[in-house]
Design a protein around this motif. Structure first.
Motif, PDB file in Angstrom:
ATOM      1  N   GLY A 127       0.814  -1.216   0.000  1.00 16.44           N
ATOM      2  CA  GLY A 127       0.000   0.000   0.000  1.00 16.44           C
ATOM      3  C   GLY A 127       0.842   1.258   0.000  1.00 16.44           C
ATOM      4  N   LYS A 128       0.617   2.129   0.966  1.00 13.51           N
ATOM      5  CA  LYS A 128       1.340   3.392   1.034  1.00 13.51           C
ATOM      6  C   LYS A 128       2.824   3.208   1.334  1.00 13.51           C
ATOM      7  CE  LYS A 128      -2.516   6.398   2.337  1.00 13.51           C
ATOM      8  NZ  LYS A 128      -3.028   7.371   3.323  1.00 13.51           N
ATOM      9  N   SER A 129       3.189   2.048   1.838  1.00  8.99           N
ATOM     10  CA  SER A 129       4.602   1.797   2.141  1.00  8.99           C
ATOM     11  C   SER A 129       5.412   1.471   0.888  1.00  8.99           C
ATOM     12  CB  SER A 129       4.730   0.639   3.146  1.00  8.99           C
ATOM     13  OG  SER A 129       4.174   0.999   4.392  1.00  8.99           O
ATOM     14  N   PHE A 130       4.706   1.227  -0.220  1.00  4.55           N
ATOM     15  CA  PHE A 130       5.403   0.924  -1.475  1.00  4.55           C
ATOM     16  C   PHE A 130       5.594   2.211  -2.261  1.00  4.55           C
ATOM     17  CE2 PHE A 130       6.173  -0.354  -5.769  1.00  4.55           C
ATOM     18  CZ  PHE A 130       6.794  -1.576  -5.679  1.00  4.55           C
ATOM     19  N   THR A 131       6.849   2.537  -2.536  1.00  3.18           N
ATOM     20  CA  THR A 131       7.155   3.739  -3.313  1.00  3.18           C
ATOM     21  C   THR A 131       8.147   3.383  -4.415  1.00  3.18           C
ATOM     22  OG1 THR A 131       8.944   4.335  -1.793  1.00  3.18           O
ATOM     23  CG2 THR A 131       6.768   5.289  -1.376  1.00  3.18           C
ATOM     24  N   HIS A 132       8.080   4.118  -5.515  1.00  2.00           N
ATOM     25  CA  HIS A 132       9.002   3.854  -6.622  1.00  2.00           C
ATOM     26  C   HIS A 132      10.375   4.464  -6.373  1.00  2.00           C
ATOM     27  CE1 HIS A 132       5.142   3.361  -9.103  1.00  2.00           C
ATOM     28  NE2 HIS A 132       5.714   2.180  -9.007  1.00  2.00           N
ATOM     29  N   LEU A 133      10.441   5.453  -5.503  1.00  2.00           N
ATOM     30  CA  LEU A 133      11.708   6.058  -5.130  1.00  2.00           C
ATOM     31  C   LEU A 133      12.083   5.606  -3.724  1.00  2.00           C
ATOM     32  CD1 LEU A 133      11.127   9.723  -6.404  1.00  2.00           C
ATOM     33  CD2 LEU A 133      12.275   7.838  -7.584  1.00  2.00           C
ATOM     34  N   ILE A 134      13.362   5.331  -3.514  1.00  2.00           N
ATOM     35  CA  ILE A 134      13.825   4.890  -2.204  1.00  2.00           C
ATOM     36  C   ILE A 134      13.653   6.008  -1.188  1.00  2.00           C
ATOM     37  CG2 ILE A 134      15.838   4.175  -0.869  1.00  2.00           C
ATOM     38  CD1 ILE A 134      16.864   2.752  -3.338  1.00  2.00           C
ATOM     39  N   LYS A 135      13.019   5.673  -0.081  1.00  2.00           N
ATOM     40  CA  LYS A 135      12.824   6.640   0.995  1.00  2.00           C
ATOM     41  C   LYS A 135      14.095   6.737   1.841  1.00  2.00           C
ATOM     42  CE  LYS A 135       8.529   8.010   0.469  1.00  2.00           C
ATOM     43  NZ  LYS A 135       8.199   9.447   0.254  1.00  2.00           N
ATOM     44  N   ILE A 136      14.591   7.952   1.992  1.00  2.00           N
ATOM     45  CA  ILE A 136      15.774   8.146   2.825  1.00  2.00           C
ATOM     46  C   ILE A 136      15.414   8.804   4.157  1.00  2.00           C
ATOM     47  CG2 ILE A 136      17.310   8.246   0.834  1.00  2.00           C
ATOM     48  CD1 ILE A 136      17.347  11.263   1.090  1.00  2.00           C
ATOM     49  N   TYR A 137      14.125   9.181   4.282  1.00  2.00           N
ATOM     50  CA  TYR A 137      13.618   9.712   5.547  1.00  2.00           C
ATOM     51  C   TYR A 137      12.372   8.934   5.932  1.00  2.00           C
ATOM     52  CZ  TYR A 137      16.669  13.629   4.381  1.00  2.00           C
ATOM     53  OH  TYR A 137      17.759  14.391   4.048  1.00  2.00           O
ATOM     54  N   HIS A 138      12.296   8.574   7.197  1.00  2.03           N
ATOM     55  CA  HIS A 138      11.168   7.775   7.648  1.00  2.03           C
ATOM     56  C   HIS A 138       9.917   8.625   7.788  1.00  2.03           C
ATOM     57  CE1 HIS A 138       9.173   4.990  10.793  1.00  2.03           C
ATOM     58  NE2 HIS A 138       8.964   4.527   9.569  1.00  2.03           N
ATOM     59  N   GLU A 139       8.835   8.154   7.191  1.00  2.00           N
ATOM     60  CA  GLU A 139       7.548   8.834   7.293  1.00  2.00           C
ATOM     61  C   GLU A 139       6.580   7.966   8.073  1.00  2.00           C
ATOM     62  OE1 GLU A 139       6.318   9.692   3.338  1.00  2.00           O
ATOM     63  OE2 GLU A 139       8.001  11.044   2.919  1.00  2.00           O
ATOM     64  N   GLU A 140       5.577   8.589   8.672  1.00  2.00           N
ATOM     65  CA  GLU A 140       4.645   7.884   9.557  1.00  2.00           C
ATOM     66  C   GLU A 140       3.938   6.736   8.860  1.00  2.00           C
ATOM     67  OE1 GLU A 140       0.800   8.839  12.462  1.00  2.00           O
ATOM     68  OE2 GLU A 140       1.825  10.451  11.391  1.00  2.00           O
ATOM     69  N   GLN A 141       3.554   6.918   7.585  1.00  2.00           N
ATOM     70  CA  GLN A 141       2.808   5.876   6.882  1.00  2.00           C
ATOM     71  C   GLN A 141       3.696   4.754   6.357  1.00  2.00           C
ATOM     72  OE1 GLN A 141       3.264   8.931   5.783  1.00  2.00           O
ATOM     73  NE2 GLN A 141       3.720   9.014   3.588  1.00  2.00           N
ATOM     74  N   HIS A 142       5.008   4.936   6.512  1.00  2.00           N
ATOM     75  CA  HIS A 142       5.942   3.917   6.028  1.00  2.00           C
ATOM     76  C   HIS A 142       6.119   2.834   7.091  1.00  2.00           C
ATOM     77  CE1 HIS A 142      10.145   2.935   4.131  1.00  2.00           C
ATOM     78  NE2 HIS A 142       9.250   1.981   3.956  1.00  2.00           N
TER      79      HIS A 142
END
Length: 223
Positions: A127-142
């Motif tokens: 779901g919202k934890s899937f992103t096409h760009l690598i997350k380098i900062y932690h977000e609440e929905q991750h």
């Protein structure tokens, strides 16, 4: 600018080669049942993959947070696809019998379907934890996703794409592009997975460490 000029110059040259091969081919070869079916399957597979990726990105992240990059189309990707079509047209003109191995083509079609299913299961499950760009900062929905298809591999999205990409070339009976796609896609994930997991370990600490020790990456020879 120099790179772009060289890139477009090379692309123009290859387009001329493709047009020459097309002109020299007989219509019976280019528009044969084999070519029409295999190329139609390829066009449908590529179109569905990218359009569905974009739609799912909008559904989970909202239209305002989605850019054209979510289509996952880059100049290198377009160049790779161009060469795969170039190989197909050259081979169906010079070696038409090579494309008649239907059992090989059908194996590729199955791989495309399986890879697509695995990829989309990964996207929908995360779901919202899937992103096409690598997350380098932690977000609440991750969140760390460990259920569903993630119970079997840590990166099912990558596994699915690898199977899908190689499958497209097997479906076209493209021996050169099959090897090329396998090597290039594998190498991309070989570099990307350690980089991505560096941040995942920062985000989730020992929870991710324990998960990574139990579950394989999903990409061969990548720990």
């Amino acid at each position: 600018m120099l790179f772009l000029k060289q890139f477009w110059g090379d692309l123009d040259f290859h387009i001329q080669v493709l047009l020459t091969a097309y002109t020299a081919a007989s219509k019976s070869e280019i528009f044969s049942y084999t070519a029409c079916r295999q190329l139609s399957q390829m066009i449908l597979a590529v179109s569905f993959f990218h359009i569905s990726e974009y739609i799912l990105a909008i559904l989970f992240h909202g239209h305002s947070n989605v850019t054209p990059r979510s289509l996952l189309i880059s100049k290198y990707y377009l160049l790779a696809m161009f060469f795969s079509f170039l190989e197909y047209f050259v081979e169906i003109v010079l070696l038409p019998g090579l494309k008649e191995y239907w059992w090989i083509s059908n194996v590729g079609l199955v791989m495309v379907i399986v890879g697509e299913i695995i990829r989309k299961m990964a996207v929908i499950t995360a779901g919202k934890s899937f992103t096409h760009l690598i997350k380098i900062y932690h977000e609440e929905q991750h969140k760390l996703i460990t259920h569903g298809v993630y119970r079997f591999v840590r990166h099912p999205g990558y596994s699915g794409f690898l199977i899908w990409a190689v499958g497209t070339q097997i479906m076209l009976c493209n021996p050169v592009s099959t090897v090329g796609f396998a090597v290039v896609v594998w190498h991309f994930f070989y570099k990307r997975i350690p980089y991505e997991e560096y941040f995942l370990r920062q985000f989730f600490g020992s929870q991710y460490e324990e998960y990574a020790q139990r579950i394989p990456s999903g990409v061969p020879f990548v720990k």
